[in-house]
Design a protein around this motif. Structure first.
Motif, mmCIF file in Angstrom:
data_model
loop_
_atom_site.group_PDB
_atom_site.id
_atom_site.type_symbol
_atom_site.label_atom_id
_atom_site.label_comp_id
_atom_site.label_asym_id
_atom_site.label_seq_id
_atom_site.Cartn_x
_atom_site.Cartn_y
_atom_site.Cartn_z
ATOM 1 N N GLY A 12 0.815 -1.209 0.000
ATOM 2 C CA GLY A 12 0.000 0.000 0.000
ATOM 3 C C GLY A 12 0.849 1.260 0.000
ATOM 4 O O GLY A 12 0.597 2.205 -0.763
ATOM 5 N N ASP A 13 1.875 1.300 0.843
ATOM 6 C CA ASP A 13 2.776 2.446 0.890
ATOM 7 C C ASP A 13 3.503 2.614 -0.439
ATOM 8 O O ASP A 13 3.685 3.730 -0.937
ATOM 9 C CB ASP A 13 3.795 2.271 2.014
ATOM 10 C CG ASP A 13 3.164 2.343 3.390
ATOM 11 O OD1 ASP A 13 1.997 2.778 3.494
ATOM 12 O OD2 ASP A 13 3.840 1.962 4.371
ATOM 13 N N TRP A 16 1.136 4.055 -3.109
ATOM 14 C CA TRP A 16 0.911 5.482 -2.914
ATOM 15 C C TRP A 16 2.132 6.292 -3.330
ATOM 16 O O TRP A 16 2.020 7.320 -4.010
ATOM 17 C CB TRP A 16 0.539 5.780 -1.477
ATOM 18 C CG TRP A 16 0.666 7.241 -1.111
ATOM 19 C CD1 TRP A 16 1.372 7.769 -0.084
ATOM 20 C CD2 TRP A 16 0.081 8.346 -1.798
ATOM 21 N NE1 TRP A 16 1.276 9.137 -0.076
ATOM 22 C CE2 TRP A 16 0.492 9.524 -1.120
ATOM 23 C CE3 TRP A 16 -0.725 8.484 -2.927
ATOM 24 C CZ2 TRP A 16 0.111 10.799 -1.537
ATOM 25 C CZ3 TRP A 16 -1.117 9.756 -3.342
ATOM 26 C CH2 TRP A 16 -0.708 10.897 -2.650
ATOM 27 N N ALA A 20 2.551 9.255 -5.974
ATOM 28 C CA ALA A 20 3.041 10.565 -5.538
ATOM 29 C C ALA A 20 4.253 11.002 -6.344
ATOM 30 O O ALA A 20 4.399 12.184 -6.678
ATOM 31 C CB ALA A 20 3.393 10.510 -4.046
ATOM 32 N N GLY A 225 2.802 12.815 -0.174
ATOM 33 C CA GLY A 225 3.765 11.763 -0.469
ATOM 34 C C GLY A 225 4.932 11.753 0.489
ATOM 35 O O GLY A 225 5.563 10.709 0.707
ATOM 36 N N GLY A 229 4.048 6.965 3.096
ATOM 37 C CA GLY A 229 3.152 5.863 3.374
ATOM 38 C C GLY A 229 1.712 6.270 3.167
ATOM 39 O O GLY A 229 1.378 7.464 3.205
ATOM 40 N N ALA A 230 0.855 5.282 2.947
ATOM 41 C CA ALA A 230 -0.582 5.536 2.822
ATOM 42 C C ALA A 230 -1.176 5.456 4.217
ATOM 43 O O ALA A 230 -1.668 4.405 4.650
ATOM 44 C CB ALA A 230 -1.212 4.510 1.882
ATOM 45 N N ASN A 231 -1.131 6.580 4.920
ATOM 46 C CA ASN A 231 -1.497 6.568 6.333
ATOM 47 C C ASN A 231 -2.185 7.869 6.738
ATOM 48 O O ASN A 231 -2.441 8.738 5.901
ATOM 49 C CB ASN A 231 -0.241 6.336 7.184
ATOM 50 C CG ASN A 231 0.889 7.295 6.811
ATOM 51 O OD1 ASN A 231 0.651 8.477 6.569
ATOM 52 N ND2 ASN A 231 2.115 6.776 6.771
ATOM 53 N N ALA A 234 -0.340 11.153 5.942
ATOM 54 C CA ALA A 234 -0.492 11.545 4.537
ATOM 55 C C ALA A 234 -1.847 12.207 4.303
ATOM 56 O O ALA A 234 -1.951 13.209 3.576
ATOM 57 C CB ALA A 234 -0.340 10.321 3.633
ATOM 58 N N ALA A 235 -2.881 11.678 4.931
ATOM 59 C CA ALA A 235 -4.216 12.258 4.788
ATOM 60 C C ALA A 235 -4.269 13.669 5.367
ATOM 61 O O ALA A 235 -4.866 14.583 4.774
ATOM 62 C CB ALA A 235 -5.239 11.361 5.482
#
Length: 437
Positions: A12-13, A16, A20, A225, A229-231, A234-235
């Motif tokens: 997942g990371d 993403w 990015a 980015g 990580g997609a975490n 990041a959000a």
């Protein structure tokens, strides 16, 4: 940098960060359109070329030695990394940085280096030799961008690990170095012909708006980015980026309406970019409220800062100093005011009970990086000027760099038999045929 042979990248990371990286790379063509629309018709293609050629030049330098010097193990007391990974040696597909492949991390960081070099071109638009730019970019990347990046993000870098200043996505190595370097080259080159006398308005505002839109789109990869990580971080950085761009736009338009009586499309584009610049270092340190204030402050202050060049007599053609240097300083310093423990994991700014300590650290980092970038860039500019000449000739500048340097024009009107005669020596074979038809 720590490479763990037994570690595995998180899918997942990795997914993403792949996205990015593509987003950040897109920012340089977006910047080319943004700058291209802001110059006059006679230098549009030259402006585009300066951005696009930066992609090629910086990539070669980064893969050869830049990445290793910036992110290799520290060998110079927090000042520079080693050459262990020169030519990307030892970084195969199985090498992991955190939860992503090291090769992907290196490529992501490469896209930052590319756009930082390209940003400088806006300060010297319309008057620099293209050949000199080809020499300047790789030398500057090695002597300015790479060391500062190591200070801020590299293993053992003194700004992060000794001083303790925070910079999530590039206020110091990207925004402040490009702005300070642009100012240095402005002073080496001198102003454009007709500066403060002739109208030098943007020739294509729809192109400017399109470029700004692509920059804004790419900036989500730039900032979010940087969480690698997609975490949740990041959000948060993603939302902060959107919010600051919006308040930056509104702040600039408010100033224009109050000062000039007219909110402009150029102001909207510039304000959005100013807000995005300022939130870059702070998007991973401040809450949504902080992001809104950071963006608004940048939009208001930068809208005034772009006019300083007329008072101080430095010709920053496309407002790199007024937007990127000033906006980068605002965003980096305000970390010391709005940083929240929930975002940083410990550090708090003045507004949340952290006192002036963090603000002082941010200030030291800003002063040192700006001074270093300015002085080294000034020296590079002077050396290139002495060796081969940095500025285009008066005739080239008057006629336009598109035709005199690249033997092309962005628009057909006024050239190739439809306007003033042009020397055949600067036309390509195809253009000679067209002009005789």
């Amino acid at each position: 940098m720590t490479t763990l042979a037994a570690a595995h990248a998180d899918t997942g990371d990795t997914a993403w960060l792949l996205a990015a990286t593509a987003l950040v790379l897109l920012m340089t063509p977006g910047l080319a359109l943004f700058y291209g629309g802001m110059v006059r018709t006679k230098s549009v293609l030259n402006m585009l070329m300066m951005s696009f050629v930066s992609i090629a030049l910086v990539t070669v330098v980064w893969l050869a030695v830049g990445y290793s010097l910036a992110f290799g193990d520290d060998i110079g007391g927090g000042l520079i990394g080693g050459l262990k990974h020169a030519g990307m040696a030892g970084l195969g597909p199985g090498s992991v940085q955190g939860t992503v492949p090291t090769l992907l991390f290196a490529t992501f960081q490469l896209t930052f280096a590319i756009i930082t070099a390209a940003l400088i071109s806006g300060a010297i638009a319309d008057r620099v030799k293209f050949a000199a730019w080809l020499v300047f970019v790789p030398v500057w990347a090695l002597l300015v961008y790479v060391p500062v990046t190591h200070w801020v993000w590299g293993p053992g870098g003194w700004i992060a690990h000794r001083l303790g200043a925070l910079d999530f996505a590039g206020g110091l190595p990207v925004e402040i170095t490009s702005g300070a370097s642009g100012l240095a080259l402005c002073l080496v080159l001198g102003p454009r012909l007709g500066f403060k006398k002739d109208a030098m308005r943007p020739h294509n505002l729809p192109m400017v708006m399109l470029g700004a839109g692509l920059l804004w789109f790419g900036w989500f990869g730039f900032n979010a980015g940087s969480a690698l990580g997609a975490n949740g971080l990041a959000a948060a950085a993603f939302l902060n980026t959107l919010a600051a761009g919006c308040t930056g736009l509104l702040g600039w338009l408010f100033v224009e309406q109050k000062r000039d009586g007219h909110p402009t499309t150029l102001g909207a584009a510039s304000g959005a970019v100013a807000g995005l610049v300022a939130i870059t270092p702070s998007c991973g340190s401040v809450s949504l409220l902080g992001a809104l204030v950071v963006g608004l402050a940048a939009g208001v202050v930068c809208s005034y800062a772009v006019s300083w060049k007329f008072k101080l007599n430095y010709d920053d053609s496309l407002d790199v100093v007024g937007v990127h240097l000033v906006g980068g300083i605002i965003g980096t310093l305000l970390i010391g005011v709005f940083a929240e423990k929930a975002m940083t994991g410990g550090t708090e700014g003045l507004l949340y009970g952290g006192g002036l300590s963090q603000f002082g650290k941010q200030l030291v980092a800003v002063v040192v990086v700006a001074a270093y970038a300015f002085l080294v860039t000034y020296g590079i500019g002077k050396l290139i000027d002495k060796a081969m000449g940095l500025r285009a000739s008066e005739e080239q500048e008057h006629t336009g760099l598109d035709l005199t340097v690249h033997a092309e024009t962005a628009y057909d009107h006024g050239v190739l038999g439809h306007g003033a005669p042009v020397s055949s020596s600067i036309l390509s074979p195809a253009q000679k045929v067209q002009s005789q038809a």
